[in-house]
Design an enzyme around this catalytic site. Structure first.
Site, PDB file in Angstrom:
ATOM      1  N   LYS A  85      23.438 -43.489  36.433  1.00 49.97           N
ATOM      2  CA  LYS A  85      22.410 -42.689  36.178  1.00 49.97           C
ATOM      3  C   LYS A  85      23.240 -41.088  36.527  1.00 49.97           C
ATOM      4  CE  LYS A  85      19.851 -46.521  38.086  1.00 49.97           C
ATOM      5  NZ  LYS A  85      19.036 -46.507  37.009  1.00 49.97           N
ATOM      6  N   GLY A 218      10.687 -52.498  38.608  1.00 47.55           N
ATOM      7  CA  GLY A 218      10.417 -54.268  39.242  1.00 47.55           C
ATOM      8  C   GLY A 218      10.808 -55.172  38.666  1.00 47.55           C
ATOM      9  N   GLY A 239      17.620 -54.039  38.465  1.00 44.51           N
ATOM     10  CA  GLY A 239      18.230 -53.114  39.472  1.00 44.51           C
ATOM     11  C   GLY A 239      18.121 -53.716  40.624  1.00 44.51           C
TER      12      GLY A 239
END
Lengths: 298, 203
Positions: A85, A218, A239
């Site tokens: 990221k 989520g 994640g």
């Protein structure tokens, strides 16, 4: 080999990479050991991070690109692609990740944005990018900037799938609503959602986004992953859901198998047995708007 | 009795819909009738007259093919002479032997082609490329799309080399089995799919 004749970093090559990830699970990892567990479980790629979103949320402060040393170690550990990221607008972080050999950069709202107005001009890079989106306008603006892959933003680090569901349904619904519209009506949509008319027309014709669209933000259980596939996701990012679970090995494997069997409830029941508790999480509705990661990006 | 041909695309993960579309377009182009099916589970491969193993991540594909019990079915089909097309990751999956990258993840390769492969012979994504290729079975150049592409480093005497890039073999066939390091399903050029369908309809 005549290297002059090889064309690198073309749109076809960048979008093609994303297509190879379809039907797969991409897992957040913070150490080489976690990366190995993800690969062993059948992940198609790993996302190298300093901390998983749940911990970023807890820690507060400014969240930045992961330590290049850790990213390098993860690259050296696994055979599958490694993503990482960069902050929204932080093109130098993206350049550093590209120089390290990262296979895809996630210009991510999970990190603290570096530019309050502009996202990275992704067309200038050889490495492909994935970006988050909550609606069709955001998705097409990112594609116009050069994103080769879109993912729902959801609400990262919560373990609450509701926002990923909301964003996926929002995007799918907006695409369905384009069907049958005349050119002038599409021009009006293009103005309303602030997206280029060419991409609106292409999306209307294809009746899907012009690039691969994954679910993220989520997803915490095998059932969550299957739910997102049922809603039309091309694949799933998980994640905090894996390494914040009670038993990461079992959870990782179960999520991979759930994505491969998303339309078979009997098989999903088998897969979901005995995987241990999912991450504790927090209801997305308990998060004040100013702390919601999905609000980042424009 | 009407004989109806079924062609299967292994749909564990990767560029599945692209191969399904390419095959359907190629069938239409040649005026042939066959059903193209995406295969996710055991039990379908034995009914197919042709099998495509698409690109994706080979580490993931090998694991799930074994877990789902499809690996054995493909081996049986290959032994019966059913045409098999492996592209990119598929080229690795059907090989006999892998490099240390493949070995370290202890993937079970199908071993239906007498080849030794290098998993990411052409490097990481930043090294991925398009190039015009000379392929022996085609009269004119073919646009090869190479994505973290593998290559064949060595092959047995029964393998016919169809194309090379530098010192790596990027297209080869061994009887009914065809392997490509690149992605014909990402272009509009159907010639390689037609070549595969020639094999399917002639056997």
């Amino acid at each position: 080999m005549d290297f002059e004749k090889l064309r690198h970093g073309t749109e076809l090559i960048k979008r093609g990479f994303a297509r190879m990830q379809k039907g797969g699970v991409i897992m957040d990892v913070t150490t080489p050991e976690q990366a190995r567990i993800a690969e062993e479980a059948g992940a198609v790629a790993v996302m190298a991070l300093q901390a998983v979103p749940a911990d970023i949320r807890k820690a507060g402060g400014v969240a930045r690109m992961a330590d290049p040393e850790i990213v390098q170690q993860i690259i050296d550990t696994v055979t599958i692609p490694v993503m990482a990221k960069a902050r929204i607008g932080h093109f130098v972080e993206a350049e550093i990740l590209e120089a390290l050999g990262v296979d895809m950069v996630d210009e991510s709202e999970v990190l603290t944005p570096a530019d309050p107005y502009f996202h990275i001009d992704k067309t200038q890079f050889t490495v492909p990018f994935v970006c988050g989106a909550r609606n069709l306008g955001e998705a097409l603006r990112r594609i116009n900037e050069g994103a080769a892959m879109i993912r729902t933003k959801g609400e990262a680090g919560t373990g609450d799938v509701s926002q990923a569901v909301k964003h996926m349904k929002q995007i799918q619904g907006e695409i369905r609503a384009l069907a049958g519209k005349t050119k002038e009506e599409l021009i009006m949509v293009s103005r309303d959602i602030e997206a280029p008319i060419e991409l609106v027309v292409e999306t209307s014709k294809m009746q899907r986004l012009p690039v691969v669209n994954f679910a993220a933000g989520g997803v915490a259980t095998p059932a969550d992953a299957a739910l997102m596939m049922r809603l039309g996701a091309d694949g799933v990012f998980v994640g905090s859901g894996i390494f914040k679970a009670e038993n990461p090995e079992k959870m990782a494997r179960a999520v991979v198998e759930a994505v491969n069997n998303f339309d078979n409830p009997a098989k999903l029941a088998e897969i979901s047995k005995g995987v241990g508790a999912g991450m504790k999480g927090i209801s997305a509705s308990m998060i004040p708007v100013e702390e919601a990661l999905q609000e980042r990006g424009w | 009795m009407v004989f109806f041909m079924k062609i299967g695309v292994i749909a564990i993960q990767g560029a599945v819909s692209e191969h399904v579309d390419a095959l359907r377009r190629a069938l239409k182009e040649r005026g042939a009738d066959a059903e193209v099916v995406a295969i996710k589970h055991k039990g379908v491969v034995p009914e197919c007259g042709g099998i495509v193993i698409p690109g994706g991540e080979s580490t993931t594909l090998c694991r799930l093919l074994a877990r789902e019990g499809i690996a054995e079915e493909i081996k049986d089909a290959a032994a019966r002479g059913v045409p098999i097309l492996g592209t990119c990751a598929g080229l690795i999956v059907i090989a006999k032997e892998g490099d240390e990258q493949v070995e370290k993840t202890s993937q079970e390769l199908l071993g239906i082609m007498d080849t030794k492969v290098n998993r990411n012979a052409f490097g990481r994504q930043r090294d991925s490329f398009e190039a015009e290729l000379e392929v022996e079975i085609l009269g004119s150049p073919f646009t090869g799309v190479f994505i973290r592409a593998p290559g064949i480093v060595n092959c047995g005497p029964g393998v016919r080399v169809l194309s090379r890039l530098d010192d790596l073999i990027i297209a080869a066939e061994q009887g009914n089995v065809l392997a490509l390091a690149f992605h014909p399903e990402l272009t509009d050029d159907l010639r390689i799919h037609q070549y595969f369908l020639d094999k399917v309809f002639n056997c």
